[in-house]
Scaffold this active site. Structure first.
Site, PDB file in Angstrom:
ATOM      1  N   SER A 113     -29.135 -17.878  14.965  1.00 26.93           N
ATOM      2  CA  SER A 113     -30.379 -18.442  14.432  1.00 26.93           C
ATOM      3  C   SER A 113     -31.527 -18.270  15.424  1.00 26.93           C
ATOM      4  O   SER A 113     -32.682 -18.072  15.024  1.00 26.93           O
ATOM      5  CB  SER A 113     -30.188 -19.919  14.071  1.00 26.93           C
ATOM      6  OG  SER A 113     -29.843 -20.692  15.196  1.00 26.93           O
ATOM      7  N   GLY A 127     -29.073 -23.955  17.226  1.00 31.73           N
ATOM      8  CA  GLY A 127     -28.799 -23.974  18.654  1.00 31.73           C
ATOM      9  C   GLY A 127     -27.878 -22.843  19.068  1.00 31.73           C
ATOM     10  O   GLY A 127     -27.478 -22.759  20.226  1.00 31.73           O
ATOM     11  N   GLY A 128     -27.559 -21.964  18.122  1.00 32.59           N
ATOM     12  CA  GLY A 128     -26.699 -20.821  18.410  1.00 32.59           C
ATOM     13  C   GLY A 128     -27.501 -19.543  18.557  1.00 32.59           C
ATOM     14  O   GLY A 128     -28.696 -19.493  18.252  1.00 32.59           O
ATOM     15  N   GLY A 151     -29.285 -17.360   9.926  1.00 34.84           N
ATOM     16  CA  GLY A 151     -28.599 -16.401  10.783  1.00 34.84           C
ATOM     17  C   GLY A 151     -27.296 -15.894  10.209  1.00 34.84           C
ATOM     18  O   GLY A 151     -26.444 -15.388  10.952  1.00 34.84           O
ATOM     19  N   CYS A 157     -21.480 -26.196   1.483  1.00 34.63           N
ATOM     20  CA  CYS A 157     -22.613 -26.437   2.369  1.00 34.63           C
ATOM     21  C   CYS A 157     -23.708 -25.401   2.150  1.00 34.63           C
ATOM     22  O   CYS A 157     -24.891 -25.725   2.094  1.00 34.63           O
ATOM     23  CB  CYS A 157     -22.151 -26.430   3.823  1.00 34.63           C
ATOM     24  SG  CYS A 157     -23.449 -26.878   5.002  1.00 34.63           S
ATOM     25  N   CYS A 159     -17.961 -27.257  10.904  1.00 33.25           N
ATOM     26  CA  CYS A 159     -18.707 -27.878  11.999  1.00 33.25           C
ATOM     27  C   CYS A 159     -18.246 -29.298  12.320  1.00 33.25           C
ATOM     28  O   CYS A 159     -18.330 -29.726  13.477  1.00 33.25           O
ATOM     29  CB  CYS A 159     -20.196 -27.868  11.692  1.00 33.25           C
ATOM     30  SG  CYS A 159     -20.659 -28.750  10.164  1.00 33.25           S
TER      31      CYS A 159
END
Length: 339
Positions: A13, A9-10, A116, A92, A186
């Site tokens: 990406s 959603g950024g 991204g 992660c 996050c």
């Protein structure tokens, strides 16, 4: 080529997916649900679906919360409880983004996974991005070398300002170009202590001691402190700044001293990830993401998956649990967690 793009959603990406599609590839997107922060996923999924509609691509929603808790969130909480300073982004990337998501991409018949990240892969090595202000090679240094054949990072040779400018030229994507940057961790809204408070009582007053174990003050609770911190605790009659040198979690005490006392020249690592075959070699070391590189000699014990690093110049604030990354020029050649 069929490529799965990790979509958050950024803007990064989003432009990764658009760039690869324009290059002629078949693109599918995937949004990962990793945690339960209120309102977080709903807004991101709205944006991801908007991009999917604009590009005409299918977007999967993959629930990885259970795996994320096991490999990232729970270790984060437990490391702080043990008096360490964890690096959840490195875990992660290894276990989730280039682990579970890569497995899913292969299950969907994709040839590659794209993200991204601002990083390059050159001659089989993770290498520093062209944009040094956004370089994420440090956070990817635990990813196994063998997996680099399966992933691509289209933004590694680009500048973030250019990516945002390109997004701003597309009316549908304009909101992506102007939205605020996401935080590095996050699932942390404000501070890591807020996360720990969901699991532990972090407000446990205890003793501040000097290097010899003499009680010289008091603190609020050891989980409030990290190595190198110089505020938030009391030292009786202090005439110069004191810094946290060590955290003794079992005693709920912090050891403090002068800035000179923070110096370390020997750093020991565990969970070592190698990109070269040597047992002993020279390199430049980063002990934290924002720390400068220091020339060093590295000796690896492959049987134990450990290493001992001898720094040419002393480093300040070497913290157990943090990721230490070894570079040779712009290439990542090894990494491990500080013990």
């Amino acid at each position: 080529m069929k490529i799965m793009v990790a979509m958050s959603g950024g803007v990064d990406s989003t432009m990764t997916a658009k760039t690869l599609q324009e290059a002629g590839h078949e693109i599918v997107g995937c949004y990962m649900m990793l945690h339960d922060k209120p309102g977080y996923h709903e807004e991101n999924i709205r944006k991801v679906k908007k991009v999917g509609d604009f590009l005409g691509i299918n977007v999967h929603i993959l629930d990885l919360r259970e795996r994320f808790n096991e490999f990232v969130y729970n270790p984060f909480v437990n490391e702080y409880k043990a008096g360490k300073t964890p690096n959840p982004c490195a875990l992660c990337n290894k276990f989730i983004k280039l682990g579970a998501l890569l497995d899913f991409a292969k299950e969907q018949g994709c040839d590659k996974l794209a993200t991204g990240h601002y990083v390059q892969v050159i001659d089989g090595f993770i290498s520093v991005a062209v944009d040094p202000s956004k370089d994420q090679s440090y956070f990817l240094a635990q990813v196994p070398k063998a997996l680099l054949n399966d992933v691509i990072f289209p933004l590694g040779d680009k500048y973030k300002t250019d990516i945002k400018a390109l997004a701003a030229q597309v009316p549908v994507l304009e909101e992506f170009a102007t939205q605020a940057e996401s935080s590095e961790i996050c699932f942390v809204e404000k501070t890591y202590v807020d996360v720990l408070n969901k699991h532990y009582n972090t407000d446990m007053p205890g003793n501040v001691v000097d290097k010899n174990g003499k009680i010289i003050g008091s603190h609020q609770g050891y989980m409030h402190y990290t190595i190198g911190k110089r505020r938030g605790f009391e030292v009786h009659g202090a005439h110069e700044p004191h810094f946290v040198l060590r955290i003794n979690a079992d005693k709920n005490e912090i050891v403090v001293g002068t800035k000179d006392d923070l110096k370390e020249k020997i750093v020991k690592l565990e969970s070592v990830n190698m990109f070269i075959d040597d047992d002993e070699f020279d390199g430049e070391v980063k002990i934290r993401y924002r720390s400068p590189k220091i020339d060093a000699k590295i000796k690896v014990d492959k049987a134990e998956n450990t290493a001992v690093i001898t720094l040419s110049d002393a480093a300040y604030g070497v913290a157990k649990g943090q990721l230490c990354v070894v570079y040779r020029g712009d290439r990542v050649i090894a990494s491990g967690f500080i013990v």
